[in-house]
Design an enzyme around this catalytic site. Structure first.
Site, PDB file in Angstrom:
ATOM      1  N   CYS A  42       2.595  -2.161   6.970  1.00  0.00           N
ATOM      2  CA  CYS A  42       2.602  -3.614   6.754  1.00  0.00           C
ATOM      3  C   CYS A  42       3.551  -3.952   5.605  1.00  0.00           C
ATOM      4  O   CYS A  42       3.756  -3.165   4.688  1.00  0.00           O
ATOM      5  CB  CYS A  42       1.189  -4.091   6.419  1.00  0.00           C
ATOM      6  SG  CYS A  42       1.081  -5.894   6.246  1.00  0.00           S
ATOM      7  N   CYS A 101      -5.927  -7.023   5.494  1.00  0.00           N
ATOM      8  CA  CYS A 101      -4.567  -7.451   5.841  1.00  0.00           C
ATOM      9  C   CYS A 101      -4.527  -8.966   6.124  1.00  0.00           C
ATOM     10  O   CYS A 101      -5.277  -9.476   6.954  1.00  0.00           O
ATOM     11  CB  CYS A 101      -4.082  -6.671   7.065  1.00  0.00           C
ATOM     12  SG  CYS A 101      -2.412  -7.117   7.581  1.00  0.00           S
TER      13      CYS A 101
HETATM   14 CO    CO Z   1      -1.013  -6.521   5.885  1.00  0.00          CO
END
Ligand code: CO
Length: 212
Positions: A42, A101
Protein backbone atom coordinates in the site's frame (compact mmCIF):
# COMPACT_ATOMS: atom_id res chain seq x y z
CA UNK A 1 17.56 27.19 3.64
CA UNK A 2 14.62 26.13 1.52
CA UNK A 3 11.57 24.55 3.08
CA UNK A 4 12.69 21.10 1.96
CA UNK A 5 16.36 21.60 2.75
CA UNK A 6 16.19 19.14 5.63
CA UNK A 7 15.36 16.35 3.18
CA UNK A 8 18.63 16.97 1.35
CA UNK A 9 20.49 17.09 4.66
CA UNK A 10 18.91 13.76 5.63
CA UNK A 11 19.88 12.37 2.25
CA UNK A 12 23.52 13.41 2.58
CA UNK A 13 23.73 11.90 6.06
CA UNK A 14 22.06 8.67 4.87
CA UNK A 15 24.43 8.26 1.91
CA UNK A 16 27.43 8.93 4.17
CA UNK A 17 26.29 6.35 6.71
CA UNK A 18 25.97 3.70 4.03
CA UNK A 19 29.34 4.59 2.52
CA UNK A 20 30.94 4.36 5.98
CA UNK A 21 29.79 0.72 6.12
CA UNK A 22 30.74 -0.06 2.52
CA UNK A 23 32.65 2.59 0.53
CA UNK A 24 31.86 0.81 -2.77
CA UNK A 25 28.13 0.39 -2.06
CA UNK A 26 26.70 2.95 -4.49
CA UNK A 27 29.34 2.26 -7.13
CA UNK A 28 28.35 -1.41 -7.20
CA UNK A 29 24.63 -0.61 -7.26
CA UNK A 30 24.95 1.90 -10.07
CA UNK A 31 26.04 -0.79 -12.51
CA UNK A 32 23.29 -3.33 -11.77
CA UNK A 33 20.41 -4.41 -9.56
CA UNK A 34 19.57 -8.00 -8.75
CA UNK A 35 16.76 -8.00 -6.20
CA UNK A 36 15.24 -11.33 -5.16
CA UNK A 37 11.90 -9.90 -4.09
CA UNK A 38 9.02 -7.93 -5.56
CA UNK A 39 6.98 -6.08 -2.96
CA UNK A 40 3.43 -5.08 -3.83
CA UNK A 41 2.20 -2.92 -0.98
CA UNK A 42 0.00 0.00 0.00
CA UNK A 43 1.07 3.61 -0.63
CA UNK A 44 0.36 4.41 3.04
CA UNK A 45 3.30 6.38 4.49
CA UNK A 46 3.30 4.16 7.57
CA UNK A 47 4.24 1.08 5.54
CA UNK A 48 7.72 1.76 4.09
CA UNK A 49 8.66 -1.45 2.29
CA UNK A 50 12.47 -1.57 2.61
CA UNK A 51 12.50 -0.47 6.23
CA UNK A 52 9.94 -3.02 7.44
CA UNK A 53 11.95 -5.95 6.13
CA UNK A 54 15.37 -4.39 6.74
CA UNK A 55 16.54 -4.48 3.14
CA UNK A 56 18.98 -2.09 1.50
CA UNK A 57 18.65 -0.31 -1.85
CA UNK A 58 19.05 -2.91 -4.58
CA UNK A 59 17.40 -5.72 -2.61
CA UNK A 60 13.68 -5.05 -3.06
CA UNK A 61 11.76 -4.19 -6.24
CA UNK A 62 8.71 -2.20 -5.17
CA UNK A 63 5.25 -1.36 -6.43
CA UNK A 64 2.85 0.51 -4.18
CA UNK A 65 -0.67 1.78 -4.73
CA UNK A 66 -3.77 2.50 -2.68
CA UNK A 67 -4.77 -0.73 -0.90
CA UNK A 68 -2.09 -2.88 -2.63
CA UNK A 69 -4.37 -3.89 -5.48
CA UNK A 70 -3.37 -5.99 -8.47
CA UNK A 71 -5.87 -5.07 -11.15
CA UNK A 72 -5.79 -6.92 -14.47
CA UNK A 73 -6.15 -3.75 -16.49
CA UNK A 74 -3.57 -1.75 -14.56
CA UNK A 75 -0.71 -1.37 -16.99
CA UNK A 76 1.47 0.16 -14.30
CA UNK A 77 1.31 -2.78 -11.89
CA UNK A 78 1.46 -5.34 -14.71
CA UNK A 79 4.56 -3.68 -16.17
CA UNK A 80 6.28 -3.81 -12.79
CA UNK A 81 5.26 -7.44 -12.40
CA UNK A 82 6.48 -8.29 -15.90
CA UNK A 83 9.82 -6.57 -15.45
CA UNK A 84 10.39 -8.11 -12.02
CA UNK A 85 9.53 -11.65 -13.12
CA UNK A 86 10.72 -11.81 -16.73
CA UNK A 87 13.74 -9.51 -16.71
CA UNK A 88 15.04 -9.36 -13.14
CA UNK A 89 13.98 -12.98 -12.48
CA UNK A 90 13.00 -12.26 -8.89
CA UNK A 91 12.19 -15.35 -6.83
CA UNK A 92 9.49 -14.10 -4.48
CA UNK A 93 6.48 -11.86 -4.95
CA UNK A 94 5.19 -10.47 -1.66
CA UNK A 95 1.73 -8.91 -1.59
CA UNK A 96 1.61 -7.04 1.69
CA UNK A 97 -1.51 -5.39 3.07
CA UNK A 98 -1.83 -3.62 6.39
CA UNK A 99 -4.45 -3.39 9.11
CA UNK A 100 -6.33 -0.11 9.36
CA UNK A 101 -5.89 0.60 5.64
CA UNK A 102 -7.63 3.86 4.69
CA UNK A 103 -8.32 2.59 1.18
CA UNK A 104 -10.05 -0.51 2.52
CA UNK A 105 -12.04 1.62 4.95
CA UNK A 106 -13.15 3.89 2.11
CA UNK A 107 -14.12 0.88 -0.02
CA UNK A 108 -16.40 -0.32 2.81
CA UNK A 109 -18.06 3.06 3.23
CA UNK A 110 -20.56 4.93 1.11
CA UNK A 111 -18.91 8.36 0.91
CA UNK A 112 -17.78 9.56 -2.49
CA UNK A 113 -13.98 9.88 -2.62
CA UNK A 114 -13.69 11.21 -6.16
CA UNK A 115 -11.45 9.53 -8.70
CA UNK A 116 -10.24 6.97 -6.15
CA UNK A 117 -13.75 5.44 -6.04
CA UNK A 118 -13.07 3.76 -9.37
CA UNK A 119 -9.94 2.18 -8.01
CA UNK A 120 -11.60 1.15 -4.77
CA UNK A 121 -14.49 -0.52 -6.61
CA UNK A 122 -12.15 -3.49 -7.01
CA UNK A 123 -11.96 -3.76 -3.23
CA UNK A 124 -15.67 -3.24 -2.76
CA UNK A 125 -16.30 -6.17 -5.09
CA UNK A 126 -14.23 -8.38 -2.76
CA UNK A 127 -16.38 -7.24 0.16
CA UNK A 128 -19.57 -7.94 -1.78
CA UNK A 129 -18.43 -11.41 -2.83
CA UNK A 130 -17.41 -12.31 0.73
CA UNK A 131 -20.17 -10.40 2.53
CA UNK A 132 -21.42 -13.52 4.36
CA UNK A 133 -18.17 -13.47 6.38
CA UNK A 134 -19.00 -10.02 7.77
CA UNK A 135 -21.14 -10.87 10.77
CA UNK A 136 -23.29 -8.13 12.26
CA UNK A 137 -21.47 -8.47 15.58
CA UNK A 138 -18.19 -7.24 14.09
CA UNK A 139 -17.05 -3.76 15.09
CA UNK A 140 -16.24 -1.22 12.37
CA UNK A 141 -12.53 -1.77 13.04
CA UNK A 142 -12.86 -5.54 12.75
CA UNK A 143 -14.81 -5.20 9.51
CA UNK A 144 -12.03 -3.08 8.02
CA UNK A 145 -9.34 -5.47 9.21
CA UNK A 146 -11.20 -8.52 7.89
CA UNK A 147 -11.44 -6.88 4.48
CA UNK A 148 -7.72 -5.97 4.69
CA UNK A 149 -7.01 -9.70 5.03
CA UNK A 150 -9.47 -10.82 2.34
CA UNK A 151 -8.00 -8.21 0.02
CA UNK A 152 -4.49 -9.61 0.40
CA UNK A 153 -5.77 -13.10 -0.45
CA UNK A 154 -7.55 -11.79 -3.55
CA UNK A 155 -4.54 -9.79 -4.75
CA UNK A 156 -2.29 -12.83 -4.28
CA UNK A 157 -4.75 -14.78 -6.43
CA UNK A 158 -4.77 -12.00 -9.03
CA UNK A 159 -0.96 -12.15 -9.26
CA UNK A 160 -1.05 -15.90 -9.86
CA UNK A 161 -3.78 -15.57 -12.50
CA UNK A 162 -1.54 -13.51 -14.78
CA UNK A 163 0.13 -15.05 -17.82
CA UNK A 164 3.33 -13.37 -16.55
CA UNK A 165 3.55 -15.61 -13.48
CA UNK A 166 2.16 -18.72 -15.19
CA UNK A 167 4.61 -18.46 -18.09
CA UNK A 168 7.48 -18.16 -15.60
CA UNK A 169 6.39 -21.40 -13.90
CA UNK A 170 5.97 -23.03 -17.29
CA UNK A 171 9.56 -22.13 -18.12
CA UNK A 172 10.78 -23.71 -14.90
CA UNK A 173 11.46 -20.45 -13.12
CA UNK A 174 11.63 -20.60 -9.35
CA UNK A 175 8.88 -18.18 -8.28
CA UNK A 176 6.72 -18.06 -5.14
CA UNK A 177 3.84 -15.75 -4.31
CA UNK A 178 3.27 -14.76 -0.68
CA UNK A 179 0.45 -12.90 1.08
CA UNK A 180 1.42 -10.99 4.23
CA UNK A 181 -0.15 -8.37 6.42
CA UNK A 182 1.52 -5.64 8.45
CA UNK A 183 0.28 -4.25 11.74
CA UNK A 184 0.95 -0.52 11.93
CA UNK A 185 0.21 -0.78 15.67
CA UNK A 186 3.26 -2.89 16.51
CA UNK A 187 5.39 -2.86 13.36
CA UNK A 188 5.12 -6.60 12.83
CA UNK A 189 4.44 -8.69 9.75
CA UNK A 190 2.29 -11.81 9.64
CA UNK A 191 1.97 -14.53 7.01
CA UNK A 192 -1.59 -14.69 5.77
CA UNK A 193 -1.94 -16.99 2.78
CA UNK A 194 -0.36 -20.32 1.78
CA UNK A 195 2.67 -19.89 -0.50
CA UNK A 196 1.75 -20.42 -4.16
CA UNK A 197 4.64 -21.67 -6.25
CA UNK A 198 3.14 -24.01 -8.86
CA UNK A 199 0.32 -23.93 -11.38
CA UNK A 200 -1.54 -26.79 -9.68
CA UNK A 201 -2.13 -24.57 -6.63
CA UNK A 202 -4.45 -22.27 -8.56
CA UNK A 203 -7.97 -23.08 -9.75
CA UNK A 204 -8.15 -24.67 -13.17
CA UNK A 205 -10.47 -21.92 -14.40
CA UNK A 206 -7.67 -19.37 -13.98
CA UNK A 207 -4.94 -21.32 -15.74
CA UNK A 208 -3.90 -20.00 -19.13
CA UNK A 209 -2.62 -22.05 -22.06
CA UNK A 210 1.09 -22.33 -22.59
CA UNK A 211 2.71 -19.72 -24.77
CA UNK A 212 3.01 -20.89 -28.39
CO1 CO B 1 -3.40 1.25 3.02
Amino acid sequence: MSELGFLFENNTRWAEEIKAEDPEFFKKLASQQSPQFLWIGCSDSRVPANEIVGLLPGELFVHRNIANAVVHTDLNCLSVLYYAVSVLKIKHIIVCGHYGCGGIQAALGDKQMGLADHWLRNIRDIYYNKREQFEDSLSERDRVNLLCELNVAQQVANVTHTSIVQNAWDQGQDLSVHGWIYDIGDGLLKKLTPVIDTLDKIPEQYRVRKQL
